[in-house]
Design a protein around this motif. Structure first.
Motif, PDB file in Angstrom:
ATOM      1  N   PRO A 285       0.826  -1.217   0.000  1.00  0.00           N
ATOM      2  CA  PRO A 285       0.000   0.000   0.000  1.00  0.00           C
ATOM      3  C   PRO A 285       0.857   1.264   0.000  1.00  0.00           C
ATOM      4  O   PRO A 285       1.860   1.344   0.729  1.00  0.00           O
ATOM      5  CB  PRO A 285      -0.801  -0.115   1.297  1.00  0.00           C
ATOM      6  CG  PRO A 285      -0.695  -1.543   1.716  1.00  0.00           C
ATOM      7  CD  PRO A 285       0.627  -2.013   1.213  1.00  0.00           C
ATOM      8  N   TRP A 288      -3.805   5.381   1.620  1.00  0.00           N
ATOM      9  CA  TRP A 288      -5.045   4.821   2.128  1.00  0.00           C
ATOM     10  C   TRP A 288      -6.156   5.859   2.047  1.00  0.00           C
ATOM     11  O   TRP A 288      -5.920   7.061   2.110  1.00  0.00           O
ATOM     12  CB  TRP A 288      -4.894   4.378   3.583  1.00  0.00           C
ATOM     13  CG  TRP A 288      -3.944   3.232   3.791  1.00  0.00           C
ATOM     14  CD1 TRP A 288      -2.574   3.275   3.743  1.00  0.00           C
ATOM     15  CD2 TRP A 288      -4.290   1.884   4.076  1.00  0.00           C
ATOM     16  NE1 TRP A 288      -2.047   2.038   3.982  1.00  0.00           N
ATOM     17  CE2 TRP A 288      -3.086   1.159   4.197  1.00  0.00           C
ATOM     18  CE3 TRP A 288      -5.500   1.215   4.250  1.00  0.00           C
ATOM     19  CZ2 TRP A 288      -3.055  -0.200   4.486  1.00  0.00           C
ATOM     20  CZ3 TRP A 288      -5.478  -0.140   4.546  1.00  0.00           C
ATOM     21  CH2 TRP A 288      -4.259  -0.837   4.654  1.00  0.00           C
ATOM     22  N   THR A 290     -10.217   6.428   3.725  1.00  0.00           N
ATOM     23  CA  THR A 290     -11.207   5.966   4.685  1.00  0.00           C
ATOM     24  C   THR A 290     -12.603   6.271   4.169  1.00  0.00           C
ATOM     25  O   THR A 290     -12.923   7.421   3.856  1.00  0.00           O
ATOM     26  CB  THR A 290     -11.011   6.628   6.059  1.00  0.00           C
ATOM     27  OG1 THR A 290      -9.700   6.301   6.556  1.00  0.00           O
ATOM     28  CG2 THR A 290     -12.056   6.144   7.058  1.00  0.00           C
ATOM     29  N   ARG A 297     -10.971   1.316   5.885  1.00  0.00           N
ATOM     30  CA  ARG A 297      -9.803   1.929   5.252  1.00  0.00           C
ATOM     31  C   ARG A 297      -9.316   1.026   4.122  1.00  0.00           C
ATOM     32  O   ARG A 297      -9.097  -0.166   4.319  1.00  0.00           O
ATOM     33  CB  ARG A 297      -8.678   2.149   6.260  1.00  0.00           C
ATOM     34  CG  ARG A 297      -8.964   3.180   7.313  1.00  0.00           C
ATOM     35  CD  ARG A 297      -7.775   3.331   8.258  1.00  0.00           C
ATOM     36  NE  ARG A 297      -6.629   3.981   7.615  1.00  0.00           N
ATOM     37  CZ  ARG A 297      -5.427   3.425   7.476  1.00  0.00           C
ATOM     38  NH1 ARG A 297      -5.202   2.192   7.912  1.00  0.00           N
ATOM     39  NH2 ARG A 297      -4.438   4.100   6.894  1.00  0.00           N
ATOM     40  N   TYR A 298      -9.171   1.628   2.929  1.00  0.00           N
ATOM     41  CA  TYR A 298      -8.739   0.890   1.755  1.00  0.00           C
ATOM     42  C   TYR A 298      -7.461   1.499   1.183  1.00  0.00           C
ATOM     43  O   TYR A 298      -7.363   2.733   1.061  1.00  0.00           O
ATOM     44  CB  TYR A 298      -9.802   0.948   0.652  1.00  0.00           C
ATOM     45  CG  TYR A 298     -11.138   0.354   1.013  1.00  0.00           C
ATOM     46  CD1 TYR A 298     -11.389  -1.005   0.849  1.00  0.00           C
ATOM     47  CD2 TYR A 298     -12.172   1.169   1.479  1.00  0.00           C
ATOM     48  CE1 TYR A 298     -12.633  -1.548   1.148  1.00  0.00           C
ATOM     49  CE2 TYR A 298     -13.420   0.635   1.781  1.00  0.00           C
ATOM     50  CZ  TYR A 298     -13.643  -0.721   1.617  1.00  0.00           C
ATOM     51  OH  TYR A 298     -14.874  -1.246   1.909  1.00  0.00           O
ATOM     52  N   PRO A 299      -6.502   0.688   0.755  1.00  0.00           N
ATOM     53  CA  PRO A 299      -5.366   1.218  -0.006  1.00  0.00           C
ATOM     54  C   PRO A 299      -5.839   1.527  -1.436  1.00  0.00           C
ATOM     55  O   PRO A 299      -6.229   0.624  -2.160  1.00  0.00           O
ATOM     56  CB  PRO A 299      -4.348   0.077   0.001  1.00  0.00           C
ATOM     57  CG  PRO A 299      -4.846  -0.904   1.015  1.00  0.00           C
ATOM     58  CD  PRO A 299      -6.332  -0.741   1.057  1.00  0.00           C
ATOM     59  N   TRP A 302      -1.325   1.504  -4.933  1.00  0.00           N
ATOM     60  CA  TRP A 302      -0.510   0.339  -4.615  1.00  0.00           C
ATOM     61  C   TRP A 302       0.781   0.326  -5.432  1.00  0.00           C
ATOM     62  O   TRP A 302       0.805   0.778  -6.571  1.00  0.00           O
ATOM     63  CB  TRP A 302      -1.257  -0.949  -4.973  1.00  0.00           C
ATOM     64  CG  TRP A 302      -2.427  -1.314  -4.132  1.00  0.00           C
ATOM     65  CD1 TRP A 302      -3.732  -0.965  -4.345  1.00  0.00           C
ATOM     66  CD2 TRP A 302      -2.418  -2.141  -2.969  1.00  0.00           C
ATOM     67  NE1 TRP A 302      -4.528  -1.532  -3.382  1.00  0.00           N
ATOM     68  CE2 TRP A 302      -3.764  -2.256  -2.537  1.00  0.00           C
ATOM     69  CE3 TRP A 302      -1.417  -2.802  -2.258  1.00  0.00           C
ATOM     70  CZ2 TRP A 302      -4.120  -3.008  -1.407  1.00  0.00           C
ATOM     71  CZ3 TRP A 302      -1.769  -3.553  -1.145  1.00  0.00           C
ATOM     72  CH2 TRP A 302      -3.106  -3.645  -0.724  1.00  0.00           C
ATOM     73  N   TYR A 357     -11.947  -5.624   4.026  1.00  0.00           N
ATOM     74  CA  TYR A 357     -11.473  -4.475   4.793  1.00  0.00           C
ATOM     75  C   TYR A 357     -12.545  -3.966   5.769  1.00  0.00           C
ATOM     76  O   TYR A 357     -12.220  -3.513   6.860  1.00  0.00           O
ATOM     77  CB  TYR A 357     -11.036  -3.345   3.853  1.00  0.00           C
ATOM     78  CG  TYR A 357      -9.723  -3.629   3.174  1.00  0.00           C
ATOM     79  CD1 TYR A 357      -8.514  -3.265   3.740  1.00  0.00           C
ATOM     80  CD2 TYR A 357      -9.691  -4.303   1.932  1.00  0.00           C
ATOM     81  CE1 TYR A 357      -7.307  -3.537   3.115  1.00  0.00           C
ATOM     82  CE2 TYR A 357      -8.498  -4.574   1.300  1.00  0.00           C
ATOM     83  CZ  TYR A 357      -7.290  -4.196   1.889  1.00  0.00           C
ATOM     84  OH  TYR A 357      -6.118  -4.487   1.270  1.00  0.00           O
TER      85      TYR A 357
END
Length: 363
Positions: A285, A288, A290, A297-299, A302, A357
Motif C-alpha cells: 500500500p 489509504w 477511509t 480503510r482501503y489502499p 498500490w 477491509y
C-alpha cells in the motif's frame, strides 16, 4: 429485492438434507461449453468491468466512465430434485456500478433471486444470464465472442446497453485454467479471462444518453473452496495495457494485512501467458482512503511487483466502495484504476478489487 419468495426458499433449504457439491478437479477447459454455468460447483461468477469514453472523444485512453456488471451463481444445500417449486437449489446475485469521473461519483445497484419463476436464469451451454431485466449474454463462435450487457437501474439513475467483442484469444489463468488460490491442493478454481474486449454502446445517466466506446475485461471463475481459514479477503487487479498486453495479479490477505497466498499472470499480444509463482507477487500500500460510509480503510494506491515487472495501481476515484449487504452480504471496494510504470507513466487501465477491509469475508 423480492424478499418473501426468498424466505420460502430458505425455509425449504433448512428442511432439506444437505447435498455436497461435485469435487472440482483440474481439467482442460472446453469452449463454448465452459462459457456456460457450472451448477454442480458451489460458487461461480462472471465479472465484466471496463472503461468508457464518449464516442468521438479526442483521447479515448482518458475515460469518462468505469463500469461493472457482475453475475454470481451460488449452489445451496438443497437437492435439485426437491419436489417443492420454492426449494432454492440455485441463487443468482447481480451487482452493477457506474463510476462517473466527471461527476466524481459512483452509482451502484444489486439484486438477488432464486432461479426459476422467470426471475433469474442461467444456461449450461453458454453465457446466458438474466435477473429480471438485467442480462449478460454471449453469442458467436468460441474464438470470436460478443457479449451483450443490458442493465436498467432507475433507482440509481443509470442504465447500460453495451456490446463487447473479443479482440484476443481466451486467456487461461493459472496452469491452463487451473488457478491455485491457497497452499492446499483443493483451494483452486477454474478460471479464464477475456481481456481487451472492444466496447460500443450507450450509457443513460440522469435522463441523458451518452454514446460510448472503450475497453473491458471479463472474468469467469467457478470453485468450491476459495478462502483458506487464515485469509480474510483479497486484493486483485485486471489491467488492459495500452500495448495490448494483459496483467492479472492477486493476493489473499490475512487479518494482519500480510499476504497469505498470491498469484498472477501476464500475456503479451500473440504470446503465451507467463504465470507467476506465489512468492513472486507482492502488493504494497502507498496511500489509504477511509470510507465515509462504512469507516473501512482501503489502499487506493498500490505498488505491485510481479515476475513481469514493477507497477503502480492508482484509483481514478477514491470513493468506489460497494455496499452489497442486501445480496452477497459484503462491503467491498471495486473501481476503475490506472496502471503506471516505474516512471509514473500511465500504461494501462482496468479494475482494482479489495475485499475483507470492512469485515472478514466469508464465502
Amino acid at each position: 429485492m423480492r424478499r418473501r419468495p426468498l424466505l420460502f426458499a430458505f425455509a425449504a433449504a433448512a428442511a432439506t438434507p444437505r447435498l455436497r457439491a461435485a469435487e472440482l478437479t483440474a481439467r482442460p477447459l472446453e469452449f463454448p461449453g465452459d462459457f456456460g454455468a457450472h451448477p454442480r460447483q458451489r460458487i461461480e461468477w462472471w465479472y465484466l468491468t471496463g472503461h468508457l469514453s464518449a464516442t468521438g472523444a479526442q483521447d479515448e485512453a482518458d475515460p469518462r466512465f468505469g463500469f461493472q456488471v457482475t453475475f454470481f451463481r451460488a449452489r445451496t444445500p438443497v437437492n435439485p430434485a426437491h419436489p417443492s417449486r420454492f426449494a432454492a437449489s440455485q441463487l443468482l446475485f447481480a451487482h452493477v456500478a457506474l463510476t462517473d469521473l466527471a461527476g466524481a461519483r459512483m452509482r451502484h445497484d444489486q439484486r438477488i433471486a432464486r432461479t426459476g419463476f422467470g426471475l433469474a436464469e442461467f444456461a449450461l451451454p453458454d453465457t446466458r444470464l438474466s435477473l429480471r431485466d438485467w442480462a449478460l449474454q454471449r453469442s458467436g463462435p468460441a474464438q470470436s465472442s460478443r457479449y451483450d450487457a443490458k442493465v436498467r437501474s432507475p433507482g440509481a439513475g443509470f442504465s447500460l446497453e453495451l456490446q463487447c467483442r473479443t479482440t484476443q484469444p481466451v486467456f487461461l489463468q493459472g496452469e491452463q485454467g487451473w488457478s491455485r488460490k491457497g497452499p492446499q491442493p483443493e483451494q483452486a478454481s477454474l478460471y479464464y479471462s477475456q481481456p481487451h474486449l472492444e466496447v460500443h454502446g450507450s450509457v443513460h445517466i440522469d435522463a441523458r444518453q451518452v454514446v460510448v466506446q472503450g475497453l473491458a475485461w471479463l472474468d469467469h471463475e467457478w470453485t468450491d473452496s476459495l478462502l483458506d481459514a487464515p485469509a480474510v479477503g483479497w486484493d486483485w487487479i485486471g489491467m488492459n495495457l495500452l500495448d495490448g498486453s494483459a496483467l492479472m495479479a492477486f493476493r489473499l490477505r490475512r487479518a494482519d494485512g500480510q499476504a497469505h497466498y498470491a498469484g498472477g499472470s501476464f500475456r503479451r499480444p500473440g504470446a503465451q501467458p507467463r504465470v507467476d509463482a506465489s512468492d513472486s507477487v507482492h502488493f504494497k500500500p502507498l496511500r489509504w482512503w477511509t470510507s465515509p460510509h462504512s469507516a473501512a480503510r482501503y489502499p487506493v494506491h498500490w505498488a505491485v511487483q510481479t515476475a513481469s515487472g514493477a507497477f503502480e495501481v492508482k484509483a481514478l476515484l477514491d470513493d468506489q466502495e460497494l455496499d452489497s449487504r442486501a445480496s452477497t452480504g459484503a462491503i467491498y471496494w471495486e473501481g476503475l484504476s490506472e496502471l503506471l510504470d516505474a516512471a509514473g507513466k500511465r500504461i494501462g487501465l482496468g479494475y482494482l478489487e479489495m475485499t475483507g477491509y470492512a469485515a472478514a469475508l466469508r464465502l
